[in-house]
Every structure is written in C-alpha cells, then in structure tokens.
Design a protein around this motif. Structure first.
Motif, PDB file in Angstrom:
ATOM      1  N   ASN A  10       0.834  -1.211   0.000  1.00  0.00           N
ATOM      2  CA  ASN A  10       0.000   0.000   0.000  1.00  0.00           C
ATOM      3  C   ASN A  10       0.867   1.258   0.000  1.00  0.00           C
ATOM      4  OD1 ASN A  10      -2.417  -1.354  -0.059  1.00  0.00           O
ATOM      5  ND2 ASN A  10      -2.693  -1.356   2.172  1.00  0.00           N
ATOM      6  N   ASP A  11       1.946   1.227   0.791  1.00  0.00           N
ATOM      7  CA  ASP A  11       2.857   2.366   0.833  1.00  0.00           C
ATOM      8  C   ASP A  11       3.504   2.588  -0.548  1.00  0.00           C
ATOM      9  OD1 ASP A  11       2.314   2.801   3.482  1.00  0.00           O
ATOM     10  OD2 ASP A  11       4.166   1.857   4.239  1.00  0.00           O
ATOM     11  N   LEU A  12       3.948   1.485  -1.142  1.00  0.00           N
ATOM     12  CA  LEU A  12       4.563   1.593  -2.468  1.00  0.00           C
ATOM     13  C   LEU A  12       3.566   2.076  -3.505  1.00  0.00           C
ATOM     14  CD1 LEU A  12       6.814  -1.615  -2.547  1.00  0.00           C
ATOM     15  CD2 LEU A  12       7.573   0.768  -2.460  1.00  0.00           C
ATOM     16  N   THR A  13       2.331   1.594  -3.403  1.00  0.00           N
ATOM     17  CA  THR A  13       1.277   2.021  -4.322  1.00  0.00           C
ATOM     18  C   THR A  13       1.027   3.521  -4.176  1.00  0.00           C
ATOM     19  OG1 THR A  13       0.243  -0.154  -4.241  1.00  0.00           O
ATOM     20  CG2 THR A  13      -1.109   1.663  -5.050  1.00  0.00           C
ATOM     21  N   LYS A  14       0.955   3.994  -2.918  1.00  0.00           N
ATOM     22  CA  LYS A  14       0.745   5.423  -2.679  1.00  0.00           C
ATOM     23  C   LYS A  14       1.935   6.231  -3.204  1.00  0.00           C
ATOM     24  CE  LYS A  14      -2.243   5.080   1.378  1.00  0.00           C
ATOM     25  NZ  LYS A  14      -2.338   5.236   2.838  1.00  0.00           N
ATOM     26  N   SER A  15       3.125   5.710  -2.937  1.00  0.00           N
ATOM     27  CA  SER A  15       4.325   6.395  -3.408  1.00  0.00           C
ATOM     28  C   SER A  15       4.341   6.457  -4.936  1.00  0.00           C
ATOM     29  CB  SER A  15       5.562   5.662  -2.886  1.00  0.00           C
ATOM     30  OG  SER A  15       6.734   6.274  -3.341  1.00  0.00           O
ATOM     31  N   LEU A  16       3.997   5.359  -5.584  1.00  0.00           N
ATOM     32  CA  LEU A  16       3.937   5.303  -7.041  1.00  0.00           C
ATOM     33  C   LEU A  16       2.897   6.283  -7.577  1.00  0.00           C
ATOM     34  CD1 LEU A  16       4.840   3.990  -9.694  1.00  0.00           C
ATOM     35  CD2 LEU A  16       3.080   2.250  -9.328  1.00  0.00           C
ATOM     36  N   GLU A  17       1.731   6.344  -6.936  1.00  0.00           N
ATOM     37  CA  GLU A  17       0.683   7.276  -7.347  1.00  0.00           C
ATOM     38  C   GLU A  17       1.161   8.721  -7.228  1.00  0.00           C
ATOM     39  OE1 GLU A  17      -2.677   6.222  -4.935  1.00  0.00           O
ATOM     40  OE2 GLU A  17      -3.198   4.485  -6.175  1.00  0.00           O
ATOM     41  N   MET A  18       1.893   9.000  -6.117  1.00  0.00           N
ATOM     42  CA  MET A  18       2.413  10.364  -5.926  1.00  0.00           C
ATOM     43  C   MET A  18       3.433  10.712  -7.016  1.00  0.00           C
ATOM     44  SD  MET A  18       2.754  10.680  -1.769  1.00  0.00           S
ATOM     45  CE  MET A  18       3.970  11.944  -1.914  1.00  0.00           C
ATOM     46  N   VAL A  19       4.315   9.748  -7.317  1.00  0.00           N
ATOM     47  CA  VAL A  19       5.312   9.978  -8.372  1.00  0.00           C
ATOM     48  C   VAL A  19       4.621  10.174  -9.712  1.00  0.00           C
ATOM     49  CG1 VAL A  19       7.170   8.889  -9.680  1.00  0.00           C
ATOM     50  CG2 VAL A  19       7.205   8.814  -7.183  1.00  0.00           C
ATOM     51  N   GLN A  20       3.606   9.360  -9.999  1.00  0.00           N
ATOM     52  CA  GLN A  20       2.862   9.502 -11.257  1.00  0.00           C
ATOM     53  C   GLN A  20       2.167  10.856 -11.323  1.00  0.00           C
ATOM     54  OE1 GLN A  20       0.375   5.981 -11.192  1.00  0.00           O
ATOM     55  NE2 GLN A  20       1.673   4.966 -12.755  1.00  0.00           N
ATOM     56  N   LYS A  21       1.610  11.279 -10.185  1.00  0.00           N
ATOM     57  CA  LYS A  21       0.938  12.573 -10.148  1.00  0.00           C
ATOM     58  C   LYS A  21       1.946  13.700 -10.394  1.00  0.00           C
ATOM     59  CE  LYS A  21      -2.151  15.395  -7.378  1.00  0.00           C
ATOM     60  NZ  LYS A  21      -2.746  15.651  -6.087  1.00  0.00           N
ATOM     61  N   GLU A  22       3.107  13.609  -9.757  1.00  0.00           N
ATOM     62  CA  GLU A  22       4.163  14.604  -9.977  1.00  0.00           C
ATOM     63  C   GLU A  22       4.590  14.634 -11.440  1.00  0.00           C
ATOM     64  OE1 GLU A  22       7.598  14.451  -7.410  1.00  0.00           O
ATOM     65  OE2 GLU A  22       6.338  14.142  -5.635  1.00  0.00           O
ATOM     66  N   LEU A  23       4.761  13.449 -12.028  1.00  0.00           N
ATOM     67  CA  LEU A  23       5.151  13.371 -13.437  1.00  0.00           C
ATOM     68  C   LEU A  23       4.089  13.996 -14.340  1.00  0.00           C
ATOM     69  CD1 LEU A  23       6.757   9.819 -13.712  1.00  0.00           C
ATOM     70  CD2 LEU A  23       7.908  12.024 -13.970  1.00  0.00           C
ATOM     71  N   GLU A  24       2.828  13.715 -14.030  1.00  0.00           N
ATOM     72  CA  GLU A  24       1.735  14.297 -14.823  1.00  0.00           C
ATOM     73  C   GLU A  24       1.731  15.815 -14.703  1.00  0.00           C
ATOM     74  OE1 GLU A  24      -1.743  12.295 -13.395  1.00  0.00           O
ATOM     75  OE2 GLU A  24      -1.284  10.441 -14.485  1.00  0.00           O
ATOM     76  N   GLU A  25       1.971  16.312 -13.472  1.00  0.00           N
ATOM     77  CA  GLU A  25       2.020  17.760 -13.264  1.00  0.00           C
ATOM     78  C   GLU A  25       3.199  18.377 -14.034  1.00  0.00           C
ATOM     79  OE1 GLU A  25       2.118  18.291  -9.038  1.00  0.00           O
ATOM     80  OE2 GLU A  25      -0.008  17.817  -8.780  1.00  0.00           O
ATOM     81  N   GLU A  27       4.652  17.096 -16.670  1.00  0.00           N
ATOM     82  CA  GLU A  27       4.333  17.001 -18.089  1.00  0.00           C
ATOM     83  C   GLU A  27       3.392  18.127 -18.495  1.00  0.00           C
ATOM     84  OE1 GLU A  27       2.683  13.754 -21.349  1.00  0.00           O
ATOM     85  OE2 GLU A  27       2.092  13.545 -19.260  1.00  0.00           O
ATOM     86  N   SER A  28       2.390  18.356 -17.659  1.00  0.00           N
ATOM     87  CA  SER A  28       1.430  19.426 -17.943  1.00  0.00           C
ATOM     88  C   SER A  28       2.130  20.788 -17.961  1.00  0.00           C
ATOM     89  CB  SER A  28       0.324  19.405 -16.892  1.00  0.00           C
ATOM     90  OG  SER A  28      -0.551  20.474 -17.083  1.00  0.00           O
TER      91      SER A  28
END
Length: 114
Positions: A10-25, A27-28
C-alpha cells in the motif's frame, strides 16, 4: 508477515501514485511552457516578417526615387549633349563668318592701299 507485506504494498502504491501525479504535473507544466514558447516564437516570427516587409517597402520606395533621379539625370545629360552640339555648330558658323569677314577686310584693305 502478510499484513506487513500488504502495508508495504500500500505504501509503495501510494508512493507510485504520488510519483505519477508529480510526473503528470511536470508534463502538464512542460506542455504549457512549450505552448508559451511556441506562441512567443510565432509572435517573434510575425514581428520579423512585418519588419522585413517594412524594410522591403522602404527599399522599393528608395529604389524608385533613385531610378527617377537617374532618369532625370539621363534626360539632363541628353539635353546638355544637344546644347553642346548646337554650340559647336554655332561656333563653326561664327568661325566661318569670321574667316569670310577677315577675307573681305583683307580685300578692302588691298583696295584701299591701291
């Protein structure tokens, strides 16, 4: 053990989601910056084209003025050449008249001396 593994997952999933969100931001943000740079480039190109068109227009006007001046000078030169020819002709006529007058004067002087 399973609980610990699930918690790590769950921690890794949350961390991955945060990294993906940062990458999307990121990219935007990069897309927005690219768009801004593209707009600025297009504006600069338009200003450059406008300036180039203005310089070309001024050059055409200047070339036309110079051509008019050249034509005027050519006309002036032609008229001066005609005037020179006319003056040469008059000079020749005057020289001939002077020769005739001198001959006549010479003949009159001969007659007077007799």
């Amino acid at each position: 053990q399973l609980h610990l593994t699930m918690s790590e997952k769950n921690d890794l999933t949350k961390s991955l989601e945060m990294v993906q969100k940062e990458l999307e931001e990121k990219e935007s943000e990069m897309k927005r910056e690219i768009s801004e740079y593209r707009d600025r480039l297009l504006q600069a190109e338009k200003e450059h084209q406008d300036a180039l068109a203005e310089v070309n227009r001024k050059n055409e006007v200047e070339i036309e003025a110079c051509q008019d001046k050249v034509n005027s000078l050519q006309h002036f030169i032609s008229s001066q050449k005609l005037e020179i020819e006319h003056l040469k002709s008059n000079k020749e006529e005057l020289n001939n008249s002077l020769k005739e007058a001198n001959q006549t004067l010479g003949e009159l002087l001969k007659i007077k001396v007799r």
